[in-house]
Write a protein that holds these residues in place. Structure first.
Motif, PDB file in Angstrom:
ATOM      1  N   LEU A 226      13.639  -4.999   7.943  1.00  0.00           N
ATOM      2  CA  LEU A 226      13.592  -3.548   7.835  1.00  0.00           C
ATOM      3  C   LEU A 226      14.237  -3.063   6.543  1.00  0.00           C
ATOM      4  O   LEU A 226      13.745  -2.115   5.911  1.00  0.00           O
ATOM      5  CB  LEU A 226      14.289  -2.906   9.040  1.00  0.00           C
ATOM      6  N   GLU A 227      15.322  -3.699   6.138  1.00  0.00           N
ATOM      7  CA  GLU A 227      15.945  -3.321   4.869  1.00  0.00           C
ATOM      8  C   GLU A 227      15.011  -3.585   3.695  1.00  0.00           C
ATOM      9  O   GLU A 227      14.916  -2.769   2.760  1.00  0.00           O
ATOM     10  CB  GLU A 227      17.263  -4.078   4.689  1.00  0.00           C
ATOM     11  N   TYR A 228      14.318  -4.734   3.717  1.00  0.00           N
ATOM     12  CA  TYR A 228      13.319  -5.003   2.691  1.00  0.00           C
ATOM     13  C   TYR A 228      12.241  -3.925   2.688  1.00  0.00           C
ATOM     14  O   TYR A 228      11.793  -3.455   1.635  1.00  0.00           O
ATOM     15  CB  TYR A 228      12.660  -6.366   2.935  1.00  0.00           C
ATOM     16  N   SER A 229      11.811  -3.531   3.895  1.00  0.00           N
ATOM     17  CA  SER A 229      10.688  -2.598   4.016  1.00  0.00           C
ATOM     18  C   SER A 229      11.054  -1.179   3.612  1.00  0.00           C
ATOM     19  O   SER A 229      10.175  -0.410   3.185  1.00  0.00           O
ATOM     20  CB  SER A 229      10.172  -2.595   5.466  1.00  0.00           C
ATOM     21  N   ILE A 407       4.973   3.716   2.256  1.00  0.00           N
ATOM     22  CA  ILE A 407       5.420   2.326   2.293  1.00  0.00           C
ATOM     23  C   ILE A 407       4.518   1.502   1.380  1.00  0.00           C
ATOM     24  O   ILE A 407       3.297   1.686   1.385  1.00  0.00           O
ATOM     25  CB  ILE A 407       5.390   1.779   3.728  1.00  0.00           C
ATOM     26  N   PRO A 408       5.085   0.603   0.580  1.00  0.00           N
ATOM     27  CA  PRO A 408       4.251  -0.259  -0.269  1.00  0.00           C
ATOM     28  C   PRO A 408       3.184  -0.979   0.542  1.00  0.00           C
ATOM     29  O   PRO A 408       3.403  -1.370   1.688  1.00  0.00           O
ATOM     30  CB  PRO A 408       5.263  -1.226  -0.882  1.00  0.00           C
ATOM     31  N   PHE A 409       2.025  -1.174  -0.066  1.00  0.00           N
ATOM     32  CA  PHE A 409       0.865  -1.687   0.654  1.00  0.00           C
ATOM     33  C   PHE A 409       1.115  -3.090   1.220  1.00  0.00           C
ATOM     34  O   PHE A 409       0.735  -3.376   2.365  1.00  0.00           O
ATOM     35  CB  PHE A 409      -0.355  -1.698  -0.275  1.00  0.00           C
ATOM     36  N   PHE A 410       1.733  -3.968   0.457  1.00  0.00           N
ATOM     37  CA  PHE A 410       1.944  -5.331   0.942  1.00  0.00           C
ATOM     38  C   PHE A 410       2.915  -5.362   2.118  1.00  0.00           C
ATOM     39  O   PHE A 410       2.807  -6.213   3.011  1.00  0.00           O
ATOM     40  CB  PHE A 410       2.441  -6.234  -0.192  1.00  0.00           C
ATOM     41  N   ILE A 411       3.858  -4.399   2.163  1.00  0.00           N
ATOM     42  CA  ILE A 411       4.768  -4.320   3.310  1.00  0.00           C
ATOM     43  C   ILE A 411       4.011  -3.835   4.537  1.00  0.00           C
ATOM     44  O   ILE A 411       4.212  -4.341   5.655  1.00  0.00           O
ATOM     45  CB  ILE A 411       5.952  -3.399   2.988  1.00  0.00           C
ATOM     46  N   MET A 412       3.115  -2.863   4.358  1.00  0.00           N
ATOM     47  CA  MET A 412       2.287  -2.408   5.472  1.00  0.00           C
ATOM     48  C   MET A 412       1.422  -3.542   6.009  1.00  0.00           C
ATOM     49  O   MET A 412       1.223  -3.670   7.234  1.00  0.00           O
ATOM     50  CB  MET A 412       1.396  -1.243   5.029  1.00  0.00           C
ATOM     51  N   GLN A 413       0.912  -4.390   5.128  1.00  0.00           N
ATOM     52  CA  GLN A 413       0.115  -5.533   5.566  1.00  0.00           C
ATOM     53  C   GLN A 413       0.951  -6.477   6.426  1.00  0.00           C
ATOM     54  O   GLN A 413       0.472  -6.976   7.467  1.00  0.00           O
ATOM     55  CB  GLN A 413      -0.452  -6.277   4.355  1.00  0.00           C
ATOM     56  N   CYS A 414       2.186  -6.742   6.011  1.00  0.00           N
ATOM     57  CA  CYS A 414       3.055  -7.654   6.767  1.00  0.00           C
ATOM     58  C   CYS A 414       3.351  -7.092   8.156  1.00  0.00           C
ATOM     59  O   CYS A 414       3.270  -7.825   9.158  1.00  0.00           O
ATOM     60  CB  CYS A 414       4.345  -7.910   6.001  1.00  0.00           C
ATOM     61  N   TRP A 415       3.695  -5.807   8.239  1.00  0.00           N
ATOM     62  CA  TRP A 415       3.989  -5.206   9.534  1.00  0.00           C
ATOM     63  C   TRP A 415       2.743  -5.128  10.413  1.00  0.00           C
ATOM     64  O   TRP A 415       2.823  -5.350  11.629  1.00  0.00           O
ATOM     65  CB  TRP A 415       4.585  -3.810   9.345  1.00  0.00           C
ATOM     66  N   PHE A 416       1.602  -4.819   9.827  1.00  0.00           N
ATOM     67  CA  PHE A 416       0.366  -4.768  10.595  1.00  0.00           C
ATOM     68  C   PHE A 416       0.036  -6.144  11.169  1.00  0.00           C
ATOM     69  O   PHE A 416      -0.362  -6.266  12.349  1.00  0.00           O
ATOM     70  CB  PHE A 416      -0.778  -4.269   9.711  1.00  0.00           C
ATOM     71  N   LEU A 417       0.217  -7.191  10.373  1.00  0.00           N
ATOM     72  CA  LEU A 417      -0.028  -8.547  10.850  1.00  0.00           C
ATOM     73  C   LEU A 417       0.919  -8.900  11.997  1.00  0.00           C
ATOM     74  O   LEU A 417       0.504  -9.491  13.005  1.00  0.00           O
ATOM     75  CB  LEU A 417       0.135  -9.539   9.700  1.00  0.00           C
ATOM     76  N   GLY A 418       2.207  -8.538  11.861  1.00  0.00           N
ATOM     77  CA  GLY A 418       3.158  -8.827  12.924  1.00  0.00           C
ATOM     78  C   GLY A 418       2.825  -8.109  14.218  1.00  0.00           C
ATOM     79  O   GLY A 418       2.904  -8.701  15.309  1.00  0.00           O
TER      80      GLY A 418
END
Length: 443
Positions: A226-229, A407-418
């Motif tokens: 979450l801190e990264y995000s 939110i940066p796009f690559f972070i949204m991708q990571c959360w969506f995948l999770g």
């Protein structure tokens, strides 16, 4: 012995009034005479109240009539023997404080007992009432304008209500900086502030609340993600990689979780004796019994079993989500209300959650484990959930621009995948032909 303890309580109460007057003198900016009258009346209330608390500790009786009599005497003193100062602001503040004290006296004697009885049921009733007061305070702040809410904090501390810069923990992330010949490890020493022991102590206490190694590690790792995000919203979340994973997860959080699990193992094996204090013949035994008064009366091992039923799986996910939201509220609240990290209000909030979090987790576990006996969610758990949501709503109202930063796009991708993986695993477990039932207790 009682007379000696009584004299001790009187002295403590007298000194407490002086300490309180020194500590919150900024909260009551009023003429010296008015301040003297206020703290004189406060001292008159503290002395009998300390004696009442001593009796409550030595005896399990509620002493409802005694507390009512003491409270009535204090109010009669303020009404008939004290001259009311001609200061509207001062009288308003004193009236609010007196109202809170009366409510706390009512709650300590009349509120419903929770699952904990040590060191005394009145202690946990007190924190239940503090929870109600805190939630009402949050509701009041929520209904103010952003400017008025921030300026209202000046009534608590005149130094508040001023915008503060946020500290950035990122920047130069070299663990060994050869360019600095005098101190090449200066980056590490810069990160060693007061939050390092706070991380360790916080996770030690959280482990005692959750009582599960896997859940603690998941929450610890998830918060670093979450801190990264969210570091694009709060500069405070911008940390070096080794600060995230070595100092936080492995050293501070990991060591706190390890010590917490060792304490849980000791508590589960500790012999529990319910012998009365006055029935113990030796002084060493009496001292040991007094020390054990601050340990649990009995022990319940938490077995969350998140994969046993859909309800338990969703409940565990909800617990993890609320834990992470409460953690985020710590940083966002001080950001939107302009409170420095070292301010005593931030520390008081953490002390508050330390005292109410354990009760809330026990009530949640009882509600999940035996819903036939515990038909509704416990009172402390209900209030803690309401407080967590209200704090988040204050953050959203007071600074929506920060919350809504893209939110940066690559972070949204990571959360969506999770999220997709969790949802897929949940549906897969549910579709295994009745292996995962919907009813609690069904395997």
């Amino acid at each position: 012995m009682y007379s000696e303890l009584k004299l001790l309580c009187v002295n403590v109460a007298k000194h407490s009034a002086l300490v309180v007057s020194d500590c919150i003198s900024g909260f009551f900016p009023s003429p010296p005479v008015a301040c003297f009258e206020f703290f004189s009346s406060l001292q008159m209330l503290l002395i009998p109240l300390s004696l009442a608390l001593l009796s409550l500790f030595l005896c399990r009786r509620a002493h409802t009539v005694t507390v009512l009599f003491i409270l009535t005497c204090a109010l009669v003193y303020v009404t008939l023997l004290e001259e009311t100062p001609q200061d509207t602001a001062y009288n308003t503040k004193r009236g609010i404080v007196a109202s809170i004290l009366v409510f706390l006296c009512f709650g300590v004697t009349q509120a419903k007992d929770g699952p904990f009885t040590r060191p005394h049921p009145a202690y946990w009733r007190f924190w239940l009432c503090v929870t109600v007061v805190y939630e009402l305070f949050l509701i009041f702040i929520l209904f103010q304008t952003v400017h008025d809410g921030r300026q209202f904090m000046k009534y608590i501390d005149p130094k508040l209500g001023v915008a503060l810069p946020e500290r950035d923990y990122g920047g130069n992330c070299l663990m060994y900086d050869p360019g600095n010949t005098t101190d090449p490890f200066h980056n590490i020493w810069d990160k060693m502030d007061g939050f390092v022991p706070a991380h360790f102590l916080g996770w030690y206490i959280k482990t005692l609340m959750i009582r599960d190694w896997w859940m603690c590690m998941i929450i610890s790792v998830m918060f670093e993600f979450l801190e990264y995000s969210l570091e694009h919203q709060l500069p405070n979340f911008s940390e070096c990689w080794w600060d995230h994973w070595i100092m936080d997860v492995l050293l501070c959080n990991g060591l706190g979780i390890y010590c917490g699990m060792k304490t849980l193992a000791w508590l589960s094996m500790k012999p529990y004796q319910w012998q009365g204090l006055w029935n113990i013949p030796t002084y060493k035994g009496k001292i040991k019994r007094i020390a054990f008064q601050f340990t649990p009366y009995s022990w319940v091992k938490f077995e969350w079993k998140p994969a046993s039923t859909v309800q338990r799986w969703l409940a565990v996910l909800g617990i993890i989500f609320m834990f992470l939201l409460a953690e985020l509220n710590t940083f966002y609240l001080k950001f939107v209300l302009w409170m420095p990290p070292e301010h005593y209000l931030v520390l008081l909030r953490l002390v508050f959650f330390v005292n109410v979090g354990g009760v809330a987790m026990r009530e949640i576990y009882d509600f999940m484990d035996d819903p036939k006996f515990h038909k509704k969610l416990g009172q402390q758990a209900w209030l803690v959930a309401a407080i967590t949501v209200t704090e988040f709503l204050i953050v959203v109202k007071y600074d929506p621009n920060t919350i809504m930063l893209p939110i940066p796009f690559f972070i949204m991708q990571c959360w969506f995948l999770g999220i997709v993986l969790i949802f897929t695993w949940t549906v897969w477990r549910r579709g295994k032909g009745g292996v995962w039932g919907w009813e609690l207790g069904q395997s």
